[in-house]
Design a protein around this motif. Sequence first.
Motif, short mmCIF file in Angstrom:
data_model
loop_
_atom_site.label_atom_id
_atom_site.label_comp_id
_atom_site.label_asym_id
_atom_site.label_seq_id
_atom_site.Cartn_x
_atom_site.Cartn_y
_atom_site.Cartn_z
N GLY A 151 35.44 -17.32 -52.70
CA GLY A 151 35.32 -17.14 -51.26
C GLY A 151 36.41 -17.90 -50.52
O GLY A 151 37.12 -18.72 -51.09
N TRP A 186 25.55 -8.35 -56.15
CA TRP A 186 25.92 -9.25 -55.06
C TRP A 186 25.07 -8.90 -53.83
O TRP A 186 24.88 -7.72 -53.51
CB TRP A 186 27.39 -9.11 -54.70
CG TRP A 186 28.33 -9.56 -55.77
CD1 TRP A 186 28.84 -8.79 -56.78
CD2 TRP A 186 28.88 -10.87 -55.95
NE1 TRP A 186 29.67 -9.54 -57.58
CE2 TRP A 186 29.70 -10.83 -57.09
CE3 TRP A 186 28.75 -12.08 -55.27
CZ2 TRP A 186 30.41 -11.94 -57.55
CZ3 TRP A 186 29.45 -13.18 -55.73
CH2 TRP A 186 30.26 -13.11 -56.86
N ARG A 200 24.58 -10.50 -49.64
CA ARG A 200 25.23 -11.35 -48.65
C ARG A 200 24.30 -11.61 -47.49
O ARG A 200 23.37 -10.84 -47.22
CB ARG A 200 26.54 -10.72 -48.17
CG ARG A 200 26.36 -9.44 -47.35
CD ARG A 200 27.73 -8.85 -47.03
NE ARG A 200 27.61 -7.64 -46.21
CZ ARG A 200 28.63 -6.87 -45.87
NH1 ARG A 200 29.87 -7.17 -46.28
NH2 ARG A 200 28.43 -5.81 -45.13
N GLN A 201 24.58 -12.71 -46.83
CA GLN A 201 23.80 -13.06 -45.65
C GLN A 201 24.73 -13.62 -44.60
O GLN A 201 25.37 -14.67 -44.81
CB GLN A 201 22.70 -14.06 -45.97
CG GLN A 201 21.77 -14.33 -44.80
CD GLN A 201 20.52 -15.08 -45.21
OE1 GLN A 201 20.48 -15.74 -46.25
NE2 GLN A 201 19.48 -14.97 -44.40
N ARG A 224 19.35 -11.29 -45.30
CA ARG A 224 20.14 -11.07 -46.50
C ARG A 224 20.14 -9.58 -46.83
O ARG A 224 19.11 -8.91 -46.69
CB ARG A 224 19.54 -11.88 -47.64
CG ARG A 224 20.39 -12.00 -48.86
CD ARG A 224 19.98 -13.20 -49.68
NE ARG A 224 18.56 -13.28 -49.89
CZ ARG A 224 17.94 -14.36 -50.38
NH1 ARG A 224 18.65 -15.44 -50.68
NH2 ARG A 224 16.64 -14.35 -50.56
N ASP A 272 32.17 -8.44 -42.43
CA ASP A 272 31.97 -8.83 -43.83
C ASP A 272 31.79 -10.35 -43.98
O ASP A 272 31.47 -10.82 -45.07
CB ASP A 272 33.15 -8.39 -44.69
CG ASP A 272 33.27 -6.88 -44.80
OD1 ASP A 272 34.41 -6.38 -44.73
OD2 ASP A 272 32.23 -6.21 -44.94
N ALA A 331 30.18 -13.60 -44.36
CA ALA A 331 28.83 -13.91 -44.83
C ALA A 331 28.92 -14.85 -46.02
O ALA A 331 29.99 -15.07 -46.59
CB ALA A 331 28.10 -12.64 -45.24
N TYR A 339 28.04 -14.98 -49.75
CA TYR A 339 27.85 -13.97 -50.78
C TYR A 339 27.18 -14.60 -52.00
O TYR A 339 27.65 -15.61 -52.53
CB TYR A 339 29.20 -13.36 -51.18
CG TYR A 339 29.70 -12.36 -50.18
CD1 TYR A 339 30.19 -12.78 -48.95
CD2 TYR A 339 29.67 -11.00 -50.45
CE1 TYR A 339 30.63 -11.86 -48.00
CE2 TYR A 339 30.12 -10.07 -49.51
CZ TYR A 339 30.59 -10.51 -48.29
OH TYR A 339 31.03 -9.59 -47.37
N TYR A 340 26.11 -13.95 -52.43
CA TYR A 340 25.31 -14.45 -53.54
C TYR A 340 25.44 -13.53 -54.75
O TYR A 340 25.29 -12.31 -54.63
CB TYR A 340 23.84 -14.54 -53.17
CG TYR A 340 23.52 -15.51 -52.07
CD1 TYR A 340 23.48 -15.11 -50.74
CD2 TYR A 340 23.26 -16.86 -52.35
CE1 TYR A 340 23.18 -16.00 -49.73
CE2 TYR A 340 22.96 -17.75 -51.34
CZ TYR A 340 22.93 -17.32 -50.04
OH TYR A 340 22.64 -18.20 -49.04
N GLY A 400 25.91 -19.12 -53.85
CA GLY A 400 26.62 -18.48 -52.74
C GLY A 400 28.02 -19.00 -52.57
O GLY A 400 28.31 -20.17 -52.80
#
Length: 118
Positions: free
Chosen positions: A8, A35, A37-38, A44, A89, A91, A93-94, A111
């Motif tokens: 990231g 994946w 994202r939040q 999320r 986009d 966020a 990301y998990y 994340g």
Amino acid sequence: VQLQASGGGLVQAGGSLRLSCEASGLTFSNYVMGWFRQASGKEREFVTSITLSGNYKSYADSVKGRFTIWRDNAKKTVYLQMNSLKLEDTALYYCVAKFRGGSTWNYWGQGTLVTVSS
């Protein structure tokens, strides 16, 4: 089990980033990877997933044609290439893992933050 996401960062709109997620403590080839994202103040949301062998991939409509997921089972790593990034986009990301045949995501990474600037 650990899902260690990385890659990231801060990128300008229209740019690209590649996220990586290395798994440990599980038999990687037995897990669907994905994946989520939040974004700040939002729920999320699902981004993408890939099946055990990588033959089938699913994408959220919002990222179709811009994001690509793939996996390397030998390296126990899943990747997310993000192109044509947009402000929305931005966020956390998990990386996630779901045991084959299961209906819920069993494991979540910590994340990695993606920030897209104008």
